[in-house]
Design an enzyme around this catalytic site. Structure first.
Site, PDB file in Angstrom:
ATOM      1  N   LYS A  27      82.001  53.613  52.438  1.00 32.61           N
ATOM      2  CA  LYS A  27      80.625  53.289  52.033  1.00 32.61           C
ATOM      3  C   LYS A  27      80.201  54.147  50.842  1.00 32.61           C
ATOM      4  O   LYS A  27      79.658  53.628  49.859  1.00 32.61           O
ATOM      5  CB  LYS A  27      79.658  53.557  53.201  1.00 32.61           C
ATOM      6  CG  LYS A  27      78.191  53.468  52.795  1.00 32.61           C
ATOM      7  CD  LYS A  27      77.257  53.839  53.939  1.00 32.61           C
ATOM      8  CE  LYS A  27      76.978  55.308  54.088  1.00 32.61           C
ATOM      9  NZ  LYS A  27      75.955  55.846  53.170  1.00 32.61           N
ATOM     10  N   ASN A  28      80.444  55.450  50.934  1.00 29.71           N
ATOM     11  CA  ASN A  28      79.942  56.351  49.893  1.00 29.71           C
ATOM     12  C   ASN A  28      80.710  56.243  48.579  1.00 29.71           C
ATOM     13  O   ASN A  28      80.266  56.777  47.561  1.00 29.71           O
ATOM     14  CB  ASN A  28      79.941  57.800  50.388  1.00 29.71           C
ATOM     15  CG  ASN A  28      78.795  58.061  51.356  1.00 29.71           C
ATOM     16  OD1 ASN A  28      77.950  57.196  51.576  1.00 29.71           O
ATOM     17  ND2 ASN A  28      78.773  59.257  51.930  1.00 29.71           N
ATOM     18  N   CYS A 123      63.998  62.198  53.829  1.00 28.56           N
ATOM     19  CA  CYS A 123      64.661  61.363  54.822  1.00 28.56           C
ATOM     20  C   CYS A 123      64.849  62.215  56.046  1.00 28.56           C
ATOM     21  O   CYS A 123      64.475  63.388  56.060  1.00 28.56           O
ATOM     22  CB  CYS A 123      65.982  60.823  54.306  1.00 28.56           C
ATOM     23  SG  CYS A 123      67.285  62.042  54.267  1.00 28.56           S
ATOM     24  N   ARG A 128      65.819  66.548  50.419  1.00 33.30           N
ATOM     25  CA  ARG A 128      66.767  65.890  49.508  1.00 33.30           C
ATOM     26  C   ARG A 128      66.183  65.523  48.141  1.00 33.30           C
ATOM     27  O   ARG A 128      65.955  64.364  47.822  1.00 33.30           O
ATOM     28  CB  ARG A 128      67.369  64.656  50.182  1.00 33.30           C
ATOM     29  CG  ARG A 128      68.130  65.015  51.417  1.00 33.30           C
ATOM     30  CD  ARG A 128      68.832  63.849  52.048  1.00 33.30           C
ATOM     31  NE  ARG A 128      70.054  63.474  51.345  1.00 33.30           N
ATOM     32  CZ  ARG A 128      70.877  62.525  51.775  1.00 33.30           C
ATOM     33  NH1 ARG A 128      70.596  61.857  52.868  1.00 33.30           N
ATOM     34  NH2 ARG A 128      71.962  62.242  51.109  1.00 33.30           N
ATOM     35  N   ASP A 312      78.942  65.262  56.736  1.00 37.71           N
ATOM     36  CA  ASP A 312      78.902  63.948  57.392  1.00 37.71           C
ATOM     37  C   ASP A 312      79.801  63.872  58.636  1.00 37.71           C
ATOM     38  O   ASP A 312      79.809  62.858  59.322  1.00 37.71           O
ATOM     39  CB  ASP A 312      79.310  62.844  56.400  1.00 37.71           C
ATOM     40  CG  ASP A 312      78.213  62.562  55.371  1.00 37.71           C
ATOM     41  OD1 ASP A 312      77.095  63.079  55.533  1.00 37.71           O
ATOM     42  OD2 ASP A 312      78.494  61.811  54.414  1.00 37.71           O
ATOM     43  N   ARG A 404      74.093  50.942  59.087  1.00 36.75           N
ATOM     44  CA  ARG A 404      74.060  51.303  57.668  1.00 36.75           C
ATOM     45  C   ARG A 404      75.415  51.826  57.227  1.00 36.75           C
ATOM     46  O   ARG A 404      75.754  51.732  56.049  1.00 36.75           O
ATOM     47  CB  ARG A 404      73.022  52.413  57.416  1.00 36.75           C
ATOM     48  CG  ARG A 404      71.593  51.936  57.452  1.00 36.75           C
ATOM     49  CD  ARG A 404      70.676  53.029  56.952  1.00 36.75           C
ATOM     50  NE  ARG A 404      71.233  53.607  55.733  1.00 36.75           N
ATOM     51  CZ  ARG A 404      71.075  54.860  55.345  1.00 36.75           C
ATOM     52  NH1 ARG A 404      70.346  55.695  56.061  1.00 36.75           N
ATOM     53  NH2 ARG A 404      71.614  55.296  54.233  1.00 36.75           N
TER      54      ARG A 404
END
Ligand code: UD1
Length: 425
Positions: A27-28, A123, A128, A312, A404
Protein backbone atom coordinates in the site's frame (compact mmCIF):
# COMPACT_ATOMS: atom_id res chain seq x y z
CA UNK A 1 -16.85 -1.16 -1.50
CA UNK A 2 -15.83 -1.64 2.09
CA UNK A 3 -14.84 1.99 2.70
CA UNK A 4 -16.09 3.27 6.04
CA UNK A 5 -18.17 0.13 6.43
CA UNK A 6 -19.50 -0.75 9.83
CA UNK A 7 -18.50 -4.38 9.30
CA UNK A 8 -17.08 -6.34 12.18
CA UNK A 9 -14.75 -9.30 12.21
CA UNK A 10 -15.45 -12.32 14.41
CA UNK A 11 -12.57 -14.59 15.34
CA UNK A 12 -12.62 -17.78 17.36
CA UNK A 13 -9.07 -18.17 18.56
CA UNK A 14 -6.78 -21.09 19.19
CA UNK A 15 -6.22 -22.50 15.70
CA UNK A 16 -2.69 -23.02 14.44
CA UNK A 17 -2.23 -21.45 11.06
CA UNK A 18 -0.65 -23.45 8.31
CA UNK A 19 -0.45 -23.09 4.56
CA UNK A 20 0.37 -20.29 2.20
CA UNK A 21 -0.54 -16.61 2.10
CA UNK A 22 0.10 -14.55 -1.02
CA UNK A 23 1.52 -11.18 0.01
CA UNK A 24 -0.14 -8.24 -1.73
CA UNK A 25 1.58 -5.28 -3.30
CA UNK A 26 2.62 -2.62 -0.79
CA UNK A 27 0.00 0.00 0.00
CA UNK A 28 2.65 2.51 1.03
CA UNK A 29 4.52 2.01 -2.23
CA UNK A 30 1.36 2.15 -4.36
CA UNK A 31 0.19 5.54 -3.07
CA UNK A 32 3.31 7.54 -4.07
CA UNK A 33 3.60 5.53 -7.30
CA UNK A 34 0.06 6.55 -8.19
CA UNK A 35 0.88 10.19 -7.40
CA UNK A 36 3.81 9.84 -9.82
CA UNK A 37 1.16 9.42 -12.51
CA UNK A 38 0.79 13.20 -12.30
CA UNK A 39 4.35 13.63 -13.58
CA UNK A 40 3.59 12.61 -17.17
CA UNK A 41 0.68 12.72 -19.60
CA UNK A 42 1.78 9.38 -20.98
CA UNK A 43 0.46 6.11 -19.65
CA UNK A 44 1.88 4.79 -16.39
CA UNK A 45 0.87 1.18 -15.78
CA UNK A 46 1.27 -0.10 -12.24
CA UNK A 47 0.80 -3.78 -11.50
CA UNK A 48 0.30 -5.53 -8.14
CA UNK A 49 -1.53 -2.52 -6.68
CA UNK A 50 -3.60 -3.78 -3.74
CA UNK A 51 -7.36 -3.25 -3.87
CA UNK A 52 -7.87 -1.23 -0.70
CA UNK A 53 -9.83 1.78 0.46
CA UNK A 54 -6.64 3.89 0.36
CA UNK A 55 -5.69 3.03 -3.23
CA UNK A 56 -9.29 3.71 -4.26
CA UNK A 57 -9.14 7.09 -2.51
CA UNK A 58 -5.89 7.96 -4.29
CA UNK A 59 -7.55 6.97 -7.58
CA UNK A 60 -10.45 9.33 -6.84
CA UNK A 61 -8.04 12.13 -6.01
CA UNK A 62 -6.10 11.68 -9.25
CA UNK A 63 -9.32 11.43 -11.25
CA UNK A 64 -10.49 14.78 -10.02
CA UNK A 65 -7.09 16.26 -11.02
CA UNK A 66 -7.94 15.06 -14.55
CA UNK A 67 -6.03 11.78 -14.70
CA UNK A 68 -7.85 8.80 -16.22
CA UNK A 69 -7.48 5.98 -13.70
CA UNK A 70 -8.51 2.52 -14.86
CA UNK A 71 -8.18 -0.89 -13.32
CA UNK A 72 -7.25 -2.85 -16.43
CA UNK A 73 -7.24 -6.41 -15.10
CA UNK A 74 -10.16 -8.33 -13.62
CA UNK A 75 -8.43 -8.77 -10.29
CA UNK A 76 -8.19 -4.96 -10.08
CA UNK A 77 -4.46 -5.13 -9.38
CA UNK A 78 -3.22 -3.43 -12.54
CA UNK A 79 -3.86 0.28 -12.84
CA UNK A 80 -3.44 2.46 -15.86
CA UNK A 81 -2.94 6.19 -15.23
CA UNK A 82 -2.69 8.87 -17.84
CA UNK A 83 -3.89 12.23 -19.10
CA UNK A 84 -3.52 15.93 -18.60
CA UNK A 85 -3.88 17.74 -15.29
CA UNK A 86 -7.08 19.78 -15.49
CA UNK A 87 -7.52 20.77 -11.85
CA UNK A 88 -4.83 21.53 -9.28
CA UNK A 89 -6.91 21.50 -6.13
CA UNK A 90 -6.96 18.53 -3.73
CA UNK A 91 -10.11 19.05 -1.70
CA UNK A 92 -10.58 18.50 2.03
CA UNK A 93 -13.25 15.85 1.43
CA UNK A 94 -10.68 13.50 -0.07
CA UNK A 95 -7.56 14.54 1.85
CA UNK A 96 -9.24 14.05 5.23
CA UNK A 97 -9.78 10.38 4.38
CA UNK A 98 -6.12 9.77 3.73
CA UNK A 99 -3.05 11.77 4.76
CA UNK A 100 -1.00 10.40 1.87
CA UNK A 101 -3.04 12.73 -0.37
CA UNK A 102 -0.37 15.35 0.41
CA UNK A 103 1.84 13.40 -2.04
CA UNK A 104 0.14 15.13 -4.98
CA UNK A 105 1.55 18.50 -3.88
CA UNK A 106 5.08 18.16 -5.29
CA UNK A 107 4.01 16.63 -8.62
CA UNK A 108 1.21 19.18 -9.18
CA UNK A 109 3.45 22.09 -8.35
CA UNK A 110 6.31 21.06 -10.60
CA UNK A 111 3.98 20.27 -13.50
CA UNK A 112 1.62 23.25 -13.34
CA UNK A 113 3.44 25.77 -11.13
CA UNK A 114 0.51 25.90 -8.75
CA UNK A 115 -1.37 23.66 -6.36
CA UNK A 116 -3.94 24.00 -3.65
CA UNK A 117 -3.99 21.02 -1.31
CA UNK A 118 -6.00 20.67 1.86
CA UNK A 119 -3.90 20.23 5.01
CA UNK A 120 -4.33 16.67 6.26
CA UNK A 121 -4.60 17.68 9.92
CA UNK A 122 -4.13 15.32 12.84
CA UNK A 123 -4.92 11.67 12.94
CA UNK A 124 -5.35 8.97 15.53
CA UNK A 125 -1.62 8.40 15.95
CA UNK A 126 -0.50 11.97 16.52
CA UNK A 127 -0.28 15.46 15.12
CA UNK A 128 1.76 14.46 12.04
CA UNK A 129 2.80 17.81 10.56
CA UNK A 130 3.78 18.35 6.90
CA UNK A 131 6.29 21.15 7.57
CA UNK A 132 9.18 19.19 6.04
CA UNK A 133 7.28 18.80 2.77
CA UNK A 134 6.54 22.52 2.64
CA UNK A 135 10.00 23.74 3.68
CA UNK A 136 11.64 21.56 1.06
CA UNK A 137 9.38 22.87 -1.69
CA UNK A 138 10.08 26.45 -0.54
CA UNK A 139 13.81 25.77 -0.87
CA UNK A 140 13.07 24.69 -4.43
CA UNK A 141 11.42 28.03 -5.20
CA UNK A 142 7.80 27.55 -4.14
CA UNK A 143 5.87 30.32 -2.45
CA UNK A 144 3.56 28.76 0.09
CA UNK A 145 0.71 30.24 2.08
CA UNK A 146 -1.62 28.51 4.46
CA UNK A 147 -5.16 29.69 4.02
CA UNK A 148 -8.43 28.28 5.30
CA UNK A 149 -6.95 24.88 6.03
CA UNK A 150 -5.35 24.69 2.61
CA UNK A 151 -1.77 24.86 1.39
CA UNK A 152 -1.69 27.37 -1.46
CA UNK A 153 1.51 26.83 -3.37
CA UNK A 154 2.86 28.70 -6.39
CA UNK A 155 6.10 28.53 -8.29
CA UNK A 156 5.93 31.44 -10.74
CA UNK A 157 9.38 30.63 -12.18
CA UNK A 158 8.99 26.88 -11.83
CA UNK A 159 10.85 24.78 -9.27
CA UNK A 160 14.63 24.62 -9.17
CA UNK A 161 17.10 22.23 -7.61
CA UNK A 162 18.25 22.71 -4.01
CA UNK A 163 20.23 20.97 -1.31
CA UNK A 164 17.76 19.92 1.35
CA UNK A 165 18.96 18.49 4.64
CA UNK A 166 16.13 16.90 6.56
CA UNK A 167 16.30 17.35 10.35
CA UNK A 168 14.80 13.85 10.57
CA UNK A 169 13.97 11.32 7.90
CA UNK A 170 10.39 11.61 6.64
CA UNK A 171 9.02 9.04 4.23
CA UNK A 172 6.33 11.29 2.77
CA UNK A 173 8.51 14.41 2.51
CA UNK A 174 11.26 12.43 0.79
CA UNK A 175 8.73 11.06 -1.71
CA UNK A 176 7.12 14.43 -2.39
CA UNK A 177 10.46 16.13 -2.96
CA UNK A 178 11.95 13.34 -5.10
CA UNK A 179 8.95 13.58 -7.41
CA UNK A 180 9.17 17.36 -7.63
CA UNK A 181 12.94 17.25 -8.16
CA UNK A 182 12.64 14.92 -11.19
CA UNK A 183 11.17 17.78 -13.23
CA UNK A 184 12.80 20.73 -11.43
CA UNK A 185 15.48 22.84 -13.06
CA UNK A 186 18.93 21.56 -12.04
CA UNK A 187 20.22 19.31 -9.29
CA UNK A 188 18.50 18.50 -6.02
CA UNK A 189 20.25 16.73 -3.17
CA UNK A 190 18.13 15.23 -0.41
CA UNK A 191 20.29 14.50 2.64
CA UNK A 192 19.21 12.51 5.69
CA UNK A 193 16.42 11.30 3.43
CA UNK A 194 14.25 8.36 4.42
CA UNK A 195 15.25 5.13 2.67
CA UNK A 196 12.30 2.83 3.21
CA UNK A 197 11.88 0.18 0.48
CA UNK A 198 8.77 2.05 -0.71
CA UNK A 199 10.97 5.06 -1.56
CA UNK A 200 13.38 2.84 -3.44
CA UNK A 201 10.41 1.41 -5.35
CA UNK A 202 9.21 4.91 -6.23
CA UNK A 203 12.71 5.91 -7.40
CA UNK A 204 13.00 2.75 -9.53
CA UNK A 205 9.72 3.63 -11.24
CA UNK A 206 10.75 7.26 -11.74
CA UNK A 207 14.00 6.10 -13.35
CA UNK A 208 11.96 3.85 -15.67
CA UNK A 209 10.00 7.00 -16.56
CA UNK A 210 13.21 8.79 -17.51
CA UNK A 211 14.24 10.44 -14.25
CA UNK A 212 17.89 10.82 -13.27
CA UNK A 213 18.36 9.76 -9.67
CA UNK A 214 21.45 8.45 -7.93
CA UNK A 215 21.94 7.18 -4.41
CA UNK A 216 18.76 5.12 -4.57
CA UNK A 217 18.40 3.03 -1.43
CA UNK A 218 20.63 5.36 0.62
CA UNK A 219 19.87 8.37 2.80
CA UNK A 220 21.30 10.75 0.22
CA UNK A 221 19.47 11.08 -3.07
CA UNK A 222 20.78 13.20 -5.94
CA UNK A 223 18.25 14.08 -8.60
CA UNK A 224 19.06 15.86 -11.84
CA UNK A 225 15.92 17.41 -13.24
CA UNK A 226 14.81 16.49 -16.76
CA UNK A 227 12.34 18.30 -19.05
CA UNK A 228 9.75 15.56 -19.18
CA UNK A 229 9.06 12.06 -17.95
CA UNK A 230 7.48 9.38 -20.11
CA UNK A 231 5.19 6.43 -19.54
CA UNK A 232 6.38 3.15 -18.02
CA UNK A 233 5.23 -0.14 -16.59
CA UNK A 234 6.16 -0.87 -13.00
CA UNK A 235 5.37 -3.70 -10.61
CA UNK A 236 4.83 -2.64 -7.00
CA UNK A 237 6.98 -4.38 -4.35
CA UNK A 238 5.40 -6.83 -1.91
CA UNK A 239 4.06 -5.31 1.27
CA UNK A 240 6.69 -5.74 4.00
CA UNK A 241 4.26 -4.76 6.75
CA UNK A 242 1.72 -7.35 5.62
CA UNK A 243 4.58 -9.85 5.47
CA UNK A 244 5.68 -9.05 9.01
CA UNK A 245 2.08 -9.12 10.23
CA UNK A 246 1.46 -12.63 8.90
CA UNK A 247 4.82 -13.73 10.27
CA UNK A 248 3.48 -12.68 13.68
CA UNK A 249 0.24 -14.56 12.95
CA UNK A 250 2.19 -17.77 12.28
CA UNK A 251 4.26 -17.23 15.41
CA UNK A 252 1.46 -16.36 17.79
CA UNK A 253 -0.61 -19.42 16.81
CA UNK A 254 2.40 -21.75 16.90
CA UNK A 255 1.85 -22.46 13.24
CA UNK A 256 3.86 -22.38 10.04
CA UNK A 257 3.17 -20.24 6.99
CA UNK A 258 4.69 -19.73 3.59
CA UNK A 259 4.45 -16.03 2.73
CA UNK A 260 4.55 -16.03 -1.05
CA UNK A 261 6.36 -13.02 -2.47
CA UNK A 262 7.62 -11.87 0.94
CA UNK A 263 11.17 -10.51 0.93
CA UNK A 264 13.68 -10.92 3.72
CA UNK A 265 15.78 -7.96 2.57
CA UNK A 266 12.82 -5.62 3.18
CA UNK A 267 12.07 -6.79 6.73
CA UNK A 268 15.09 -5.02 8.23
CA UNK A 269 15.23 -5.39 12.00
CA UNK A 270 12.01 -7.43 12.09
CA UNK A 271 13.75 -10.69 11.07
CA UNK A 272 16.42 -10.36 13.74
CA UNK A 273 13.96 -9.40 16.45
CA UNK A 274 11.55 -12.22 15.65
CA UNK A 275 14.44 -14.70 15.47
CA UNK A 276 15.57 -13.73 18.96
CA UNK A 277 12.01 -14.13 20.16
CA UNK A 278 11.95 -17.70 18.83
CA UNK A 279 10.45 -17.30 15.35
CA UNK A 280 12.31 -18.82 12.44
CA UNK A 281 12.10 -17.02 9.11
CA UNK A 282 13.84 -18.54 6.11
CA UNK A 283 13.96 -17.33 2.55
CA UNK A 284 12.92 -19.68 -0.24
CA UNK A 285 12.84 -19.05 -4.00
CA UNK A 286 9.15 -18.10 -3.77
CA UNK A 287 8.98 -16.16 -0.53
CA UNK A 288 9.47 -16.70 3.18
CA UNK A 289 8.80 -19.67 5.44
CA UNK A 290 7.87 -18.69 8.96
CA UNK A 291 7.43 -20.97 11.94
CA UNK A 292 7.74 -20.80 15.66
CA UNK A 293 10.50 -22.96 17.07
CA UNK A 294 9.47 -23.56 20.68
CA UNK A 295 8.20 -20.99 23.13
CA UNK A 296 8.27 -17.25 22.53
CA UNK A 297 10.65 -15.09 24.57
CA UNK A 298 10.31 -11.46 25.45
CA UNK A 299 12.67 -9.34 23.33
CA UNK A 300 12.84 -5.53 23.38
CA UNK A 301 12.11 -3.53 20.25
CA UNK A 302 12.48 0.14 19.43
CA UNK A 303 10.90 1.69 16.36
CA UNK A 304 13.23 3.55 14.03
CA UNK A 305 13.40 4.65 10.41
CA UNK A 306 14.26 1.84 7.96
CA UNK A 307 16.15 -0.46 8.28
CA UNK A 308 15.24 -0.25 11.97
CA UNK A 309 12.14 -1.82 13.43
CA UNK A 310 9.11 -0.25 11.64
CA UNK A 311 6.55 1.71 13.61
CA UNK A 312 3.95 0.04 11.39
CA UNK A 313 4.87 -3.32 13.00
CA UNK A 314 4.90 -2.10 16.59
CA UNK A 315 1.31 -3.01 17.51
CA UNK A 316 1.50 -6.46 15.92
CA UNK A 317 4.81 -7.20 17.64
CA UNK A 318 3.40 -6.11 20.97
CA UNK A 319 0.63 -8.71 20.66
CA UNK A 320 3.27 -11.37 20.13
CA UNK A 321 5.17 -10.14 23.17
CA UNK A 322 2.00 -10.15 25.25
CA UNK A 323 2.01 -13.97 25.20
CA UNK A 324 5.80 -14.45 25.27
CA UNK A 325 7.71 -15.77 28.24
CA UNK A 326 9.21 -12.92 30.26
CA UNK A 327 8.99 -9.20 29.80
CA UNK A 328 9.91 -6.89 26.96
CA UNK A 329 10.19 -3.16 26.46
CA UNK A 330 8.60 -1.83 23.28
CA UNK A 331 9.58 1.77 22.53
CA UNK A 332 7.90 3.99 19.94
CA UNK A 333 10.11 6.81 18.68
CA UNK A 334 8.35 7.79 15.43
CA UNK A 335 4.83 8.76 16.48
CA UNK A 336 3.82 10.23 19.82
CA UNK A 337 0.48 8.55 20.31
CA UNK A 338 0.71 5.09 18.93
CA UNK A 339 -0.25 2.88 21.88
CA UNK A 340 -4.04 2.98 21.53
CA UNK A 341 -4.09 -0.77 21.09
CA UNK A 342 -2.75 -1.21 24.64
CA UNK A 343 -6.01 -0.73 26.57
CA UNK A 344 -7.79 -3.03 24.14
CA UNK A 345 -5.11 -5.72 24.54
CA UNK A 346 -5.29 -5.35 28.30
CA UNK A 347 -9.03 -5.96 28.09
CA UNK A 348 -8.12 -9.26 26.45
CA UNK A 349 -5.92 -10.16 29.41
CA UNK A 350 -2.56 -8.73 28.34
CA UNK A 351 -0.35 -7.11 30.96
CA UNK A 352 1.04 -3.97 29.36
CA UNK A 353 2.03 -0.72 31.06
CA UNK A 354 2.81 2.40 29.10
CA UNK A 355 5.38 4.87 30.43
CA UNK A 356 5.83 7.72 28.00
CA UNK A 357 7.33 6.40 24.78
CA UNK A 358 7.77 2.88 26.10
CA UNK A 359 5.51 0.00 27.00
CA UNK A 360 6.50 -2.77 29.38
CA UNK A 361 4.90 -5.96 28.18
CA UNK A 362 4.82 -8.75 30.72
CA UNK A 363 3.97 -12.01 29.02
CA UNK A 364 0.80 -13.80 30.14
CA UNK A 365 -0.03 -17.48 29.49
CA UNK A 366 -2.99 -16.68 27.25
CA UNK A 367 -5.32 -13.92 26.01
CA UNK A 368 -9.10 -14.11 26.24
CA UNK A 369 -11.49 -13.12 23.48
CA UNK A 370 -13.45 -9.89 23.88
CA UNK A 371 -15.22 -7.27 21.82
CA UNK A 372 -12.56 -4.71 20.90
CA UNK A 373 -12.24 -1.60 18.78
CA UNK A 374 -9.40 -0.22 16.72
CA UNK A 375 -8.43 3.37 16.07
CA UNK A 376 -5.91 3.02 13.27
CA UNK A 377 -5.06 0.40 10.74
CA UNK A 378 -2.01 -1.21 12.31
CA UNK A 379 -3.73 -1.30 15.71
CA UNK A 380 -6.69 -2.88 14.02
CA UNK A 381 -4.72 -5.77 12.55
CA UNK A 382 -2.97 -6.25 15.88
CA UNK A 383 -6.36 -6.96 17.46
CA UNK A 384 -7.00 -9.56 14.75
CA UNK A 385 -3.71 -11.23 15.72
CA UNK A 386 -4.70 -11.13 19.36
CA UNK A 387 -8.02 -12.73 18.45
CA UNK A 388 -6.26 -15.56 16.58
CA UNK A 389 -4.30 -16.44 19.70
CA UNK A 390 -7.02 -15.80 22.30
CA UNK A 391 -9.26 -18.31 23.97
CA UNK A 392 -12.85 -17.80 22.94
CA UNK A 393 -14.43 -15.26 20.64
CA UNK A 394 -13.13 -11.84 19.68
CA UNK A 395 -15.14 -9.27 17.77
CA UNK A 396 -13.08 -6.52 16.15
CA UNK A 397 -15.23 -3.42 15.59
CA UNK A 398 -14.51 -0.43 13.33
CA UNK A 399 -13.10 -2.68 10.63
CA UNK A 400 -12.87 0.14 8.09
CA UNK A 401 -9.40 0.89 9.46
CA UNK A 402 -8.37 -2.62 8.49
CA UNK A 403 -9.84 -2.23 5.02
CA UNK A 404 -7.65 0.82 4.43
CA UNK A 405 -4.48 -1.23 4.61
CA UNK A 406 -4.91 -5.01 4.48
CA UNK A 407 -6.25 -6.78 1.44
CA UNK A 408 -8.66 -9.68 2.03
CA UNK A 409 -7.36 -10.27 5.53
CA UNK A 410 -10.13 -12.62 6.62
CA UNK A 411 -10.01 -14.70 3.41
CA UNK A 412 -6.23 -15.03 3.62
CA UNK A 413 -6.32 -16.13 7.27
CA UNK A 414 -9.35 -18.42 6.87
CA UNK A 415 -7.58 -20.24 4.02
CA UNK A 416 -4.81 -21.12 6.49
CA UNK A 417 -7.09 -22.54 9.15
CA UNK A 418 -8.19 -19.51 11.14
CA UNK A 419 -11.81 -19.37 12.30
CA UNK A 420 -12.52 -15.83 11.14
CA UNK A 421 -15.41 -14.19 9.35
CA UNK A 422 -16.68 -10.76 8.44
CA UNK A 423 -20.05 -9.77 9.82
CA UNK A 424 -21.56 -7.17 7.50
CA UNK A 425 -22.69 -4.12 9.46
C1 UD1 B 1 4.74 6.89 6.25
C2 UD1 B 1 3.82 5.70 6.12
C3 UD1 B 1 3.31 5.27 7.49
C4 UD1 B 1 4.49 5.02 8.42
C5 UD1 B 1 5.43 6.21 8.44
C6 UD1 B 1 6.70 5.96 9.23
C7 UD1 B 1 2.80 6.04 3.94
C8 UD1 B 1 1.58 6.36 3.16
N1 UD1 B 1 2.69 6.08 5.28
O1 UD1 B 1 3.99 7.96 6.79
O2 UD1 B 1 2.54 4.08 7.34
O3 UD1 B 1 4.01 4.79 9.73
O4 UD1 B 1 5.83 6.55 7.10
O5 UD1 B 1 7.38 4.86 8.72
O6 UD1 B 1 3.84 5.69 3.40
N2 UD1 B 1 7.24 14.61 10.36
C9 UD1 B 1 7.38 15.96 10.62
N3 UD1 B 1 7.16 16.85 9.61
C10 UD1 B 1 6.84 16.45 8.35
C11 UD1 B 1 6.71 15.06 8.08
C12 UD1 B 1 6.92 14.17 9.10
O7 UD1 B 1 7.65 16.35 11.74
O8 UD1 B 1 6.66 17.29 7.48
C13 UD1 B 1 7.45 13.63 11.43
C14 UD1 B 1 6.20 12.82 11.75
O9 UD1 B 1 5.37 13.49 12.65
C15 UD1 B 1 6.81 11.57 12.33
C16 UD1 B 1 8.11 11.39 11.54
O10 UD1 B 1 8.38 12.68 10.99
O11 UD1 B 1 7.13 11.77 13.68
C17 UD1 B 1 8.05 10.37 10.43
O12 UD1 B 1 6.92 10.62 9.60
P1 UD1 B 1 6.92 10.28 8.05
O13 UD1 B 1 8.09 9.38 7.76
O14 UD1 B 1 6.78 11.53 7.27
O15 UD1 B 1 5.59 9.42 7.91
P2 UD1 B 1 4.55 9.46 6.73
O16 UD1 B 1 5.23 9.67 5.43
O17 UD1 B 1 3.42 10.34 7.10
Amino acid sequence: MTTMSMDRIRIRGGHRLSGEIAISGAKNASLPLMAAGLLTEERLVLSRVPVLADTTTMGQLLAQHGIAVERITNDGHTLSLGGAITNTEAPYDIVRKMRASILVLGPLLVRTRQARVSLPGGCAIGTRPVDLHLKGLEQMGAVIELDGGYVNARAPQGLHGATIVFPMPSVGATENLVMAACLADGRTVLANAAREPEITDLCDCLVAMGAQISGIGTDRLTIDGVHALHGAHHEVIADRIETGTYACAAAITGGALHLAGGRMDHLGAVTRTLAEAGVEITETPTGLDVRRMNGLHGVDAITEPYPGFPTDMQAQYMVLMSVAEGASLVTETIFENRFMHVPELNRMGANINVHGKSAIVRGVPYLSGAPVMATDLRASVSLVLAGLAARGETIVNEVYHLDRGFEAVEQKLAACGADIERIPG
